[in-house]
Design a protein around this motif. Structure first.
Motif, short mmCIF file in Angstrom:
data_model
loop_
_atom_site.label_atom_id
_atom_site.label_comp_id
_atom_site.label_asym_id
_atom_site.label_seq_id
_atom_site.Cartn_x
_atom_site.Cartn_y
_atom_site.Cartn_z
N LYS A 207 56.30 30.70 21.95
CA LYS A 207 56.62 29.32 21.60
C LYS A 207 55.44 28.43 21.98
O LYS A 207 54.70 28.74 22.91
CB LYS A 207 57.88 28.85 22.34
CG LYS A 207 59.12 29.71 22.08
CD LYS A 207 60.29 29.27 22.92
CE LYS A 207 61.49 30.17 22.72
NZ LYS A 207 62.66 29.76 23.55
N PHE A 208 55.28 27.32 21.26
CA PHE A 208 54.21 26.40 21.63
C PHE A 208 54.62 24.96 21.42
O PHE A 208 55.56 24.66 20.67
CB PHE A 208 52.91 26.72 20.89
CG PHE A 208 52.93 26.46 19.40
CD1 PHE A 208 52.58 25.22 18.87
CD2 PHE A 208 53.26 27.47 18.51
CE1 PHE A 208 52.58 24.98 17.51
CE2 PHE A 208 53.27 27.25 17.14
CZ PHE A 208 52.92 26.00 16.63
N TYR A 209 53.90 24.08 22.10
CA TYR A 209 54.16 22.63 22.02
C TYR A 209 52.82 21.93 22.06
O TYR A 209 52.02 22.15 22.97
CB TYR A 209 55.05 22.20 23.18
CG TYR A 209 55.36 20.72 23.20
CD1 TYR A 209 56.12 20.13 22.20
CD2 TYR A 209 54.88 19.90 24.24
CE1 TYR A 209 56.42 18.77 22.22
CE2 TYR A 209 55.18 18.55 24.26
CZ TYR A 209 55.94 18.00 23.27
OH TYR A 209 56.22 16.65 23.29
N ASN A 210 52.58 21.05 21.08
CA ASN A 210 51.25 20.46 20.91
C ASN A 210 51.14 18.99 21.33
O ASN A 210 50.07 18.41 21.14
CB ASN A 210 50.81 20.58 19.45
CG ASN A 210 49.98 21.83 19.21
OD1 ASN A 210 49.50 22.46 20.14
ND2 ASN A 210 49.82 22.20 17.94
N GLU A 211 52.17 18.41 21.90
CA GLU A 211 52.11 16.99 22.26
C GLU A 211 52.29 16.79 23.76
O GLU A 211 52.82 15.79 24.21
CB GLU A 211 53.17 16.20 21.49
CG GLU A 211 53.10 16.37 19.98
CD GLU A 211 51.74 15.95 19.42
OE1 GLU A 211 51.12 15.02 19.99
OE2 GLU A 211 51.31 16.54 18.42
N PHE A 212 51.79 17.75 24.54
CA PHE A 212 52.04 17.73 25.98
C PHE A 212 51.41 16.53 26.67
O PHE A 212 51.87 16.09 27.72
CB PHE A 212 51.52 19.03 26.60
CG PHE A 212 52.18 19.39 27.90
CD1 PHE A 212 53.47 19.88 27.93
CD2 PHE A 212 51.52 19.25 29.11
CE1 PHE A 212 54.09 20.22 29.11
CE2 PHE A 212 52.12 19.60 30.30
CZ PHE A 212 53.42 20.07 30.31
#
Length: 307
Positions: A207-212
């Motif tokens: 899983k990934f998240y790009n707005e950390f």
């Protein structure tokens, strides 16, 4: 930066992101643990039992000028810098159970931040842990990335963490066999932007998240990459301009037929193999029917094309 028992007891070492240039930074008769860089990379904060029990120390990033910052009868553990580098956050059992404290980087200005009957722990990672744990739960019950994970990758722009990738093996017992390797580049002065995550059996999740850097992740905003049964490897590239995940390439079999092979010509890395998809940083699978050849830019991390 990491700690290792390779020389008889736990000492702190540094290395490049591809595993080269490993340098021992501490040399004490007792254990040195839980190192974490300052946001500017000039300092390392860590815990050490060299003076009888675990206390917090800082040192220059080359291991010089180790300085003791705390002095308590209880153990002080898991230190990390605040994102602005002005504070150090850590856990301590000095008041009967583990609570979270903050202090100035000189060791002055100690403030207890939590008070309850359960143990409270900080993260060992600086910008990742301080931002993430202060704003949302990343792993565990109600965690944005799920209940558990086997490892993670961080993408950064300067000293700011902008993206997070978590991954896990299909079988919990095989987590110790998860591996991350940086793509070897022809230009040794360039930053590593492409990494391969492999498992001895198969990967169960990524899983990934790009707005950390701007907002805390939630279950709804984290992107789960579809991994078909038998996925044993994933190529992940980061955008050099933003630090965000640019491309995710799951593939089947890291041995024999279906293995993902790479070849670099100039700044282009060409991967060949059995890819189940070509995922972009916005969470879109651009090749739902799969791909056999994918081209990435080694210096920017962006997708050039696929077949």
């Amino acid at each position: 930066v990491f700690n290792s028992i390779r020389d008889g007891n736990y000492e702190i070492y540094s290395m490049n992101s591809d595993g080269t240039s490993q340098i021992r930074l501490t040399n004490s008769a007792t254990d040195d643990d839980f190192p974490s860089y300052s946001p500017d990379g000039n300092k390392i904060v860590f815990s050490s039992s060299r003076d009888g029990n675990y206390e917090i120390y800082s040192m220059n990033s080359d291991g010089t000028n180790p300085t003791r910052l705390t002095n308590s009868a209880g153990g002080d553990l898991y230190p990390s810098y605040s994102p602005d580098g002005n504070k150090i956050i850590f856990s301590s059992i000095r008041d009967g159970n583990y609570e979270i404290y903050s202090m100035n980087t000189s060791g002055s200005g100690l403030v207890r931040l939590t008070t309850n009957s359960a143990d409270d722990f900080t993260s060992v990672k600086s910008s990742f842990g301080t931002f993430g744990y202060a704003t949302s739960k990343l792993l565990g019950t109600d965690g944005a990335f799920g209940t558990a994970g086997g490892g993670f990758l961080l993408g950064q722009k300067g000293a700011t963490t902008t993206s997070v990738v978590t991954f896990d093996s299909a079988a919990v017992a095989n987590r110790a066999n998860l591996r991350v390797a940086a793509q070897t580049l022809a230009d040794t002065t360039a930053s590593n932007l492409v990494f391969t995550v492999t498992a001895s059996d198969s990967l169960g999740s990524l899983k990934f998240y790009n707005e950390f850097a701007t907002a805390a992740p939630t279950v709804a905003t984290v992107v789960p990459v579809t991994l078909p049964t038998g996925t044993t490897g994933v190529v992940v590239s980061f955008d050099a301009a933003t630090g965000k995940v640019a491309t995710v390439l799951p593939y089947a079999a890291n041995r024999g037929a279906g293995s993902a092979k790479s070849m670099q010509s100039g700044d282009t890395i060409t991967y060949t193999g059995s890819f189940s998809g070509v995922w972009s940083g916005d969470g879109d699978n651009k090749a739902p029917s799969g791909a056999s050849t994918v081209r990435l830019d080694a210096k920017t991390g962006v997708l050039l094309g696929f077949d």
